[in-house]
Scaffold this motif. Sequence first.
Motif, short mmCIF file in Angstrom:
data_model
loop_
_atom_site.label_atom_id
_atom_site.label_comp_id
_atom_site.label_asym_id
_atom_site.label_seq_id
_atom_site.Cartn_x
_atom_site.Cartn_y
_atom_site.Cartn_z
N LEU A 1 37.68 2.17 50.71
CA LEU A 1 36.57 3.01 51.22
C LEU A 1 36.92 4.41 51.66
CD1 LEU A 1 34.28 0.45 53.04
CD2 LEU A 1 33.44 1.86 51.29
N THR A 2 36.23 5.41 51.55
CA THR A 2 36.67 6.79 51.98
C THR A 2 35.54 7.30 52.87
OG1 THR A 2 37.63 8.87 51.58
CG2 THR A 2 35.72 8.14 50.02
N GLY A 3 35.81 8.15 53.83
CA GLY A 3 34.90 8.67 54.73
C GLY A 3 34.09 9.72 53.92
N LEU A 4 32.65 9.77 54.21
CA LEU A 4 31.93 10.74 53.79
C LEU A 4 30.91 11.42 54.82
CD1 LEU A 4 30.11 8.31 50.98
CD2 LEU A 4 32.05 10.18 50.62
N GLY A 5 31.04 12.72 54.98
CA GLY A 5 30.00 13.41 55.68
C GLY A 5 28.88 14.07 54.84
N LEU A 6 28.47 15.05 55.38
CA LEU A 6 27.28 15.68 54.93
C LEU A 6 27.39 17.13 54.18
CD1 LEU A 6 24.60 15.07 57.80
CD2 LEU A 6 25.05 13.63 55.78
N THR A 7 26.64 17.29 53.26
CA THR A 7 26.79 18.59 52.57
C THR A 7 26.15 19.67 53.37
OG1 THR A 7 24.76 18.45 51.18
CG2 THR A 7 26.76 17.52 50.48
N ALA A 8 26.12 20.95 52.84
CA ALA A 8 25.38 21.75 53.69
C ALA A 8 24.02 21.65 53.60
CB ALA A 8 25.91 23.43 52.93
N SER A 9 23.59 20.99 52.71
CA SER A 9 22.11 21.01 52.44
C SER A 9 21.82 19.72 53.36
CB SER A 9 21.65 20.77 51.09
OG SER A 9 22.40 19.60 50.58
N GLY A 10 22.25 19.15 54.01
CA GLY A 10 22.17 17.62 55.02
C GLY A 10 21.86 16.55 54.05
N SER A 11 22.49 16.56 52.86
CA SER A 11 22.64 15.22 51.94
C SER A 11 23.92 14.78 52.22
CB SER A 11 22.16 15.42 50.59
OG SER A 11 23.14 16.63 50.03
N LEU A 12 23.95 13.46 51.75
CA LEU A 12 25.29 12.55 51.99
C LEU A 12 26.11 13.12 51.07
CD1 LEU A 12 26.69 10.28 53.88
CD2 LEU A 12 25.72 8.96 51.90
N ASP A 13 27.41 13.51 51.18
CA ASP A 13 28.52 13.51 50.14
C ASP A 13 28.68 12.46 49.56
OD1 ASP A 13 30.13 15.22 49.00
OD2 ASP A 13 31.48 15.67 50.71
N VAL A 14 29.55 12.55 48.48
CA VAL A 14 29.87 11.53 47.57
C VAL A 14 31.29 11.43 47.40
CG1 VAL A 14 27.71 11.52 46.67
CG2 VAL A 14 29.72 12.82 45.41
N PRO A 15 31.74 10.05 46.84
CA PRO A 15 33.10 9.94 46.77
C PRO A 15 33.62 10.78 45.37
CG PRO A 15 32.09 7.83 46.96
CD PRO A 15 31.14 8.80 46.74
N PRO A 16 34.88 11.16 45.29
CA PRO A 16 35.28 11.64 44.11
C PRO A 16 34.72 11.06 42.75
CG PRO A 16 37.09 11.72 45.64
CD PRO A 16 36.06 10.88 46.17
N PRO A 17 34.14 11.56 42.03
CA PRO A 17 33.42 10.84 40.77
C PRO A 17 34.68 10.35 39.68
CG PRO A 17 33.16 13.28 40.58
CD PRO A 17 33.64 12.81 41.78
#
Length: 208
Positions: free
Chosen positions: A76-92
């Motif tokens: 598991l890697t930590g995820l934050g939020l994007t500038a639009s407020g959506s959840l960021d995603v792991p590197p595809p």
Amino acid sequence: MRKSGDAAIAAVTVVALCAGAWLLGGGSGTGAPPQPSPAQAASGTGPETGASAAPALAPSPPDRVRIPAIGVDAPLTGLGLTASGSLDVPPPRQKNLAGWYEDGVTPGERGTAIVAGHVDNAEGPAVFYRLGALAKGDAIEVARRDGGVAVFTVDAVEVYAAAGFPDEKVYGAAARPELRVITCGGGYTRGTGYQGNVVVFAHLTGAR
């Protein structure tokens, strides 16, 4: 927008997970990922499995998620939020990698913890390709940095269209330790990719 832990997540949470890159490229073999059956949906009457909740654990970041029923064993890697407020995603490109929302509660704490991962990438199925095949009563194990393992039991597995994603139901605060595991799902077209999300609802039933 709704609260999960101390930060808000927009309803468009995992749009970046949903391009369907493999299928867009002419994916072959197993084809589209499995989707949950209506029998796995929540009944609205509380815990689905009859499994009692375990006491909440102290905060500890997670290191790994295991879902034996569908062969998942991933860091598991930590995820934050994007500038639009959506959840960021792991590197595809890292197909066996999932992420957890590190501004929310940690898995096993009281509240709603969030884990997300790709269903596929350009090369083929990814970490949560078979998430929709989970059933009520299946186990999800989260290894934590304190050396312990939080064990969750699946209460329901549901699929939602992106336009009707129920952010309060998925991300809303919980009085007990709960977990949501999210990937892409629903209908698929080459023009739009996956049109929704598969969401697994689970609650803490043990620790070791």
